[in-house]
Design a protein around this motif. Structure first.
Motif, short mmCIF file in Angstrom:
data_model
loop_
_atom_site.label_atom_id
_atom_site.label_comp_id
_atom_site.label_asym_id
_atom_site.label_seq_id
_atom_site.Cartn_x
_atom_site.Cartn_y
_atom_site.Cartn_z
N LEU A 93 39.18 5.12 19.18
CA LEU A 93 39.61 5.91 18.25
C LEU A 93 39.16 5.53 16.86
O LEU A 93 38.83 6.07 15.82
N ASP A 120 33.02 14.02 23.34
CA ASP A 120 31.36 13.72 22.93
C ASP A 120 30.70 13.75 24.40
O ASP A 120 29.41 13.33 24.31
N MET A 123 35.53 8.97 11.73
CA MET A 123 35.86 10.26 12.50
C MET A 123 35.26 11.35 11.57
O MET A 123 35.54 11.55 10.55
N SER A 163 40.80 4.38 27.94
CA SER A 163 42.14 4.26 27.98
C SER A 163 42.66 3.06 28.76
O SER A 163 41.95 2.49 29.57
N ASN A 207 47.73 8.89 21.76
CA ASN A 207 48.21 9.65 22.78
C ASN A 207 48.38 8.74 23.92
O ASN A 207 47.95 8.05 24.33
N ALA A 267 48.34 6.98 31.21
CA ALA A 267 46.95 6.86 30.58
C ALA A 267 47.29 6.89 28.89
O ALA A 267 47.59 7.66 28.36
N ILE A 268 46.90 5.58 28.32
CA ILE A 268 46.97 5.33 26.96
C ILE A 268 45.77 5.24 26.26
O ILE A 268 45.09 4.49 26.97
N VAL A 269 45.62 6.04 25.40
CA VAL A 269 44.21 5.79 24.77
C VAL A 269 44.15 4.39 24.11
O VAL A 269 44.85 4.15 23.37
N SER A 306 43.31 15.16 27.81
CA SER A 306 44.68 15.22 27.37
C SER A 306 44.73 14.03 26.21
O SER A 306 45.72 13.71 25.50
N LEU A 307 43.82 12.96 26.52
CA LEU A 307 43.85 11.77 25.62
C LEU A 307 43.57 11.84 23.99
O LEU A 307 43.92 11.15 23.32
N VAL A 308 42.97 13.36 23.90
CA VAL A 308 42.43 13.54 22.43
C VAL A 308 43.06 14.79 22.09
O VAL A 308 42.58 15.41 21.00
N LEU A 309 44.09 15.49 22.61
CA LEU A 309 44.51 16.66 22.40
C LEU A 309 45.93 16.32 21.48
O LEU A 309 46.51 15.51 21.72
N SER A 319 41.10 14.37 31.45
CA SER A 319 41.20 13.24 30.28
C SER A 319 41.35 13.49 29.15
O SER A 319 41.46 12.82 28.26
N MET A 350 36.93 9.38 26.97
CA MET A 350 37.48 8.49 26.07
C MET A 350 38.29 7.10 26.77
O MET A 350 38.97 7.44 27.93
N LEU A 405 35.41 14.03 19.23
CA LEU A 405 36.51 13.72 20.29
C LEU A 405 36.11 13.84 21.47
O LEU A 405 36.31 13.01 22.56
#
Lengths: 135, 135
Positions: free
Chosen positions: A100, B102, B1, A3, A79, A93-95, B73-76, B71, A1, B100
C-alpha cells in the motif's frame, strides 16, 4: 494485492476473537468492521459465505506515516479479511502495508508495520506459509 | 496512491454532507468512518487539523469485484479522505480504484468505478483539476 495469510481449522467467531487479540498485542486497534456478507445480503439479496473486513490501525505507525505524507490517508487502515472456507475453516489475510505504501519514503516504516502484521498471522497457528501471498 | 481530488472553499462539515450526498447519488454507501484527528488525539495526545476517512462502497461494484477475485476484500472499501487545509477550505481526495485493483481482470470494472468516483469529485465544484493526482 500482497498479503500475509493463513487458514485456521477453527470456526469464524473464534478466529476473529484470536485475530483481534493478536492485533491488540501488536498495538493495532480495530477502527472499522464491515460484514460484507451481511451487506451484500441486505443490499442485493446475494447469499455468500461469511466474509468480514476489519480495519486495523496502530496509532504510532499511522502518525509517523501521516508525517511522511498525509496522502497515506487514502490507504488507511490496514485491512484484515476473514472468510469461511468451503471446509468450515477460517482464512485470515492481512494486507501487506509495503504494497500500500510503495513510495521509498515509507520503506522503513512499512517494513516495521509488515513485521508486526506478519506476527499477528504467525500467532494464529499456521496451516500455510505465513509469508507473502499474492491474494 | 493515485486519487481524484479537489479543494472546496467551504467548511468541513458542509463539504462532508455534500460528499456523502454525491456518493449516494452514484450508488455508494458510506460503510465506515474514521476520525483520524480524534483518534490520534485520544491515543497519542497529538493535535492535528481535522482529517476524516470515509469508506465508500457500491454494493454492485463490490459484488462484481468479489466474483472476479475474492482477494479484493484486501482493498475494500474505497477511501474518501476529507481534511481541513491551512486556509480553512476542505480538501477531498478519493482513491482511484484502478490503483487498488491493478490486475487486468479488473480493468473494466475498475474503470467504471473510477468514472463514478470522479463524478463525485466533479460535482463538488472544482477548484483544481479533478483528474488524477499523485496524492
Amino acid at each position: 494485492m500482497k498479503s500475509f495469510a493463513t487458514t485456521v481449522a477453527r470456526p469464524f467467531d473464534e478466529v476473529e476473537r484470536r485475530v483481534r487479540a493478536a492485533l491488540r498485542e501488536q498495538g493495532f486497534g480495530v477502527l472499522t468492521e464491515i460484514d460484507i456478507a451481511a451487506t451484500l445480503h441486505d443490499k442485493l439479496g446475494v447469499d455468500r459465505p461469511p466474509l468480514k473486513i476489519l480495519g486495523a490501525c496502530n496509532p504510532h505507525f499511522a502518525q509517523r506515516a501521516l508525517e511522511i505524507d498525509p496522502s497515506v490517508s487514502l490507504v488507511l487502515p490496514c485491512n484484515v479479511a476473514l472468510e469461511t472456507t468451503g471446509d468450515g475453516a477460517t482464512r485470515v489475510a492481512i494486507v501487506d502495508p509495503r504494497a500500500l505504501m510503495d513510495d521509498p519514503a515509507f520503506s522503513s516504516l512499512a517494513g516495521e508495520a509488515a513485521e508486526a502484521l506478519r506476527s499477528v498471522v504467525k500467532s494464529l497457528g499456521v496451516d500455510e506459509d505465513p509469508g507473502l501471498h499474492d491474494r
